[in-house]
Design an enzyme around this catalytic site. Structure first.
Site, PDB file in Angstrom:
ATOM      1  N   LEU A 477       4.583 -52.429  40.419  1.00  0.00           N
ATOM      2  CA  LEU A 477       4.879 -51.001  40.351  1.00  0.00           C
ATOM      3  C   LEU A 477       5.948 -50.718  41.398  1.00  0.00           C
ATOM      4  O   LEU A 477       5.790 -51.043  42.573  1.00  0.00           O
ATOM      5  CB  LEU A 477       3.630 -50.160  40.633  1.00  0.00           C
ATOM      6  CG  LEU A 477       3.872 -48.650  40.815  1.00  0.00           C
ATOM      7  CD1 LEU A 477       4.417 -48.030  39.537  1.00  0.00           C
ATOM      8  CD2 LEU A 477       2.586 -47.959  41.240  1.00  0.00           C
ATOM      9  N   GLU A 478       7.048 -50.092  40.952  1.00  0.00           N
ATOM     10  CA  GLU A 478       8.153 -49.738  41.835  1.00  0.00           C
ATOM     11  C   GLU A 478       8.077 -48.234  42.102  1.00  0.00           C
ATOM     12  O   GLU A 478       8.255 -47.427  41.190  1.00  0.00           O
ATOM     13  CB  GLU A 478       9.480 -50.109  41.159  1.00  0.00           C
ATOM     14  CG  GLU A 478      10.698 -50.041  42.037  1.00  0.00           C
ATOM     15  CD  GLU A 478      11.950 -50.516  41.292  1.00  0.00           C
ATOM     16  OE1 GLU A 478      12.875 -50.993  41.960  1.00  0.00           O
ATOM     17  OE2 GLU A 478      12.001 -50.420  40.041  1.00  0.00           O
ATOM     18  N   VAL A 479       7.748 -47.865  43.331  1.00  0.00           N
ATOM     19  CA  VAL A 479       7.697 -46.455  43.728  1.00  0.00           C
ATOM     20  C   VAL A 479       9.043 -46.093  44.320  1.00  0.00           C
ATOM     21  O   VAL A 479       9.503 -46.733  45.274  1.00  0.00           O
ATOM     22  CB  VAL A 479       6.561 -46.194  44.731  1.00  0.00           C
ATOM     23  CG1 VAL A 479       6.652 -44.778  45.291  1.00  0.00           C
ATOM     24  CG2 VAL A 479       5.205 -46.408  44.066  1.00  0.00           C
TER      25      VAL A 479
END
Length: 722
Positions: A477-479
């Site tokens: 997951l890329e925040v």
């Protein structure tokens, strides 16, 4: 049945208590969430073994964990980077083998009581015990995951496991590191009994007492002496010729899956085979020798780095210290019931999050609900959950065609089509209906979050949460945060991503962020070579052989050619000629092909979506003659385009660290894990050599390969990323 009552003794990690004539040994390492096997713990075990052999009042032993949700998580990985030679690693393996041989030969029978994860050395220890009782609980799992670190089991696992569960079942576990749950463990003979957690210790004590009973018939009834196998397995495994077939097929399967990049599975096969051919003693010696050799490989070094980096990231809140406390996400709102929105909802409800799914009409919602149920049904088929659990989990998701229920959402994730106007519309509509403390996240792969937040009244609560497809399988997951994003919003998104089981990296805002930007450079270079006459299958094969899970052309079909076209449009506007799409790719996009989801892309697809051969009409569409193209050039151009763009992202502050860049590339875009990631790869090749290769390519293909300034500077100063 008795429980421990008296004569408690303690050491650093072990405590012992005598229940009449059964010694209960509790493993509970202080200051650690899990138990691990270390030289210090081995010394404590040795003291217990001496006591058992010398004390005639002890007629049985029970080993149990003091941790609430874990037995033993394997060896202490912290010692691995300190190993400086194969000989030293081999000696450590032999020490572990000697410890478990001693355990197996104790005067009193040992029963192991297992609740929670029983991994690596923990499973090897349990195999050396006379009897194994485990809890019938979702958290109780068994695995030998050493190959995932580039190693092989080193405490007798390659010898005892096949003897316990049979050759084929053992190879499946050893060569893949795959988890086995309780019911499956009982079925294959890995454990003798499953019980409720509340009576685990009680039952284990009773079984230890029964094994020491003078009633030999009662004692022998407890211990299974033969491995449960079907007739075909029994025929194959009962003779050297049949076993030879099993080993041959296993070797072929390993090479097909790994392309020879991972030596550990082949070494494990060799150790298992040595045990069958020459007996246990020779098998253990081979195992120890090969463990030592594997510990010194570059592959193991890189995989161990990824392990440590992942653990480090788990403790990273996503903002500099002191970090604010993350808001609890009890209710989630998801905007868009398409493939991504339904995927996000499917993993959220499995973590107990009440989820509200919104789309424009009931037909789209129904399709989204069907997608969610399909994800859960896959778990039912694999016997990870029951049908009743599926139905219970589905009650956590509700649908709406308006914004009802969104006022109670702690986090809202927008997953609509990649169009800035649409994203503006959705944010403007939902924000007035959201709680003032709620966080708003866009699941976008390309559009800068700052652009999306332009219409927000509270841009400090807006960020990006870039999930990867399929959501329930992809680990990253890329925040994405903007200069206006509040730390409270960031830590909330990061904490919830971890709760969903994701590896979470935080990146700063920019077109394509990190993963999409680097992947686009890689795939765009493949498109350029397609334009220059390389064949589709040759490009894909070269990069699969290098170590990527699929080739770039296949990946574009999987992602969606239409999506790829949108991405290239955004990136070419932002970065100019360096990221401009090739004419070949533009022509395929204009032709309206969408890839696998549309049944036609660069490859042909069956009705069920299975990939077939290359669609030869593609070549007519893009024009030009096919010609021989050196695989080495394909690899060099695609990989250097990727790593150079990764370096630019670090240089520009998109990435917070090389560590995040390596984890993001491995877990998000399939960069070969045995190379450690783009920055580890640059270090291993040599920064100066990478700059030299980029400069040579940039003479031929300006400006795509102009070396990142950070690389030129590091080469001049002879610095490395690690």
């Amino acid at each position: 049945m008795s429980t421990p009552t008296s004569s408690t003794q303690r050491s650093a990690s072990l405590s012992t208590e005598l229940a009449d004539d059964v010694l209960v040994v509790t493993i509970d390492q202080p200051g650690s969430a899990v138990n691990t096997l270390s030289p210090a713990l081995a010394g404590e075990f040795e003291s217990v073994f001496i006591r058992v052999d010398e004390d005639p009042l002890i007629n049985g032993v029970v080993l149990i964990s003091g941790k609430p949700d874990g037995f033993i998580a394997g060896a202490d990985i912290d010692q691995f980077p300190q190993l400086k030679s194969a000989d030293k690693a081999e000696r450590i393996s032999k020490m572990g083998q000697d410890l478990l041989n001693r355990l197996q030969k104790l005067r009193a029978p040992v029963v192991v009581a297992i609740h929670g994860a029983c991994l690596g050395g923990g499973l090897e220890l349990s195999l050396a015990c006379r009897y194994r009782v485990a809890t019938d609980h979702p958290k109780t799992t068994f695995a030998l995951p050493e190959v995932q670190l580039g190693l092989i089991p080193g405490m007798g696992g390659t010898q005892r496991l096949p003897r316990q569960v049979g050759l084929q079942a053992a190879l499946d576990m050893i060569l893949t590191g795959r988890n086995v749950r309780g019911k499956k463990a009982l079925q294959i003979g890995l454990v003798n009994e499953l019980v409720h957690p509340s009576i685990l210790c009680e039952i284990a004590i009773d079984r230890a007492r029964s094994l020491t009973s003078r009633d030999k018939q009662q004692a022998s009834h407890l211990v299974r002496t033969s491995v449960p196998r079907g007739p075909v397995s029994a025929l194959l495994e009962s003779n050297s010729l049949g076993r030879g077939v099993v080993f041959k097929k296993a070797r072929e399967s390993v090479l097909e899956k790994t392309h020879g990049h991972f030596p550990a599975p082949l070494a494990a096969l060799e150790a298992v085979q040595a045990g069958y051919a020459h007996g246990m003693t020779q098998g253990l010696a081979t195992e120890a020798r090969l463990f030592g050799e594997m510990a010194m490989t570059d592959v193991s070094r890189q995989l161990v780095f990824l392990f440590f980096a992942s653990n480090s990231l788990k403790k990273d809140p996503g903002v500099p210290a002191p970090a604010p406390e993350a808001q609890k996400v009890l209710t989630l709102g998801v905007l868009g019931a398409g493939f991504m929105g339904a995927g996000i909802a499917s993993i959220a409800i499995q973590q107990g999050t009440s989820t509200r799914l919104k789309d424009t009409d009931t037909a789209r919602l129904a399709k989204g609900f069907s997608s969610i149920r399909n994800v859960l049904q896959e778990r039912v088929v694999r016997k990870q959950i029951t049908k009743r659990q599926l139905d219970d989990v589905m009650t956590l998701v509700g649908g709406t065609t308006n914004y009802s229920g969104f006022a109670s959402a702690d986090l809202v994730i927008e997953a609509v089509f990649e169009d800035l106007g649409l994203k503006h519309q959705v944010l403007a509509e939902v924000e007035p209906r959201m709680d003032t403390a709620a966080v708003y996240a866009s699941n976008t792969s390309t559009i800068p979050i700052g652009r999306i937040a332009e219409v927000a009244k509270h841009p400090e609560r807006v960020l990006g949460m870039h999930f990867f497809s399929p959501v329930h399988k992809m680990p990253l997951l890329e925040v994405i945060v903007t200069p206006k994003t509040a730390p409270e919003a960031t830590v909330t998104a990061v904490a919830y991503g971890k709760r969903l089981g994701k590896t979470v990296i935080v990146v700063n805002d920019g077109p394509g962020f990190y993963t999409t930007r680097t992947l686009s450079a890689y795939m765009n270079e493949a498109g350029r070579m397609l334009e220059e006459g390389a064949s589709i299958e040759v490009i894909d094969k070269a990069l699969v052989e290098f170590g990527f899970p699929v080739g770039p052309i296949t990946l574009l079909d999987e992602v969606g050619i239409d999506v790829g076209g949108k991405v290239q449009q955004v990136l070419s506007e932002a970065f100019g000629a360096r990221m401009a799409a090739s004419d070949a790719m533009r022509l395929v996009v204009l032709a309206g092909r969408t890839g696998r989801k549309g049944g036609k892309g660069f490859y042909l697809y069956d009705e069920d979506g299975s990939k077939g051969n290359v669609d030869q009409t593609i070549y007519e569409m893009i024009g030009g003659q096919r010609r021989e193209f050196p695989p080495d050039e394909i690899v060099q151009r695609c990989v250097l385009a990727l790593v150079n763009e990764a370096a630019r992202c670090l240089e520009e502050g998109i990435l917070r660290s090389a560590r995040d860049g390596d984890l993001g590339a491995v877990f998000g875009i399939g960069f070969p894990p045995f190379l450690g990631g783009p920055f580890r790869y640059i270090d291993s090749v040599g920064v100066a050599r990478v700059v030299e290769q980029l400069e040579e390519l940039n003479v031929r293909f300006p400006p795509r390969f102009a070396p990142a300034d950070i690389l030129v500077e590091m080469a001049g100063q002879r610095r490395t990323f690690y």
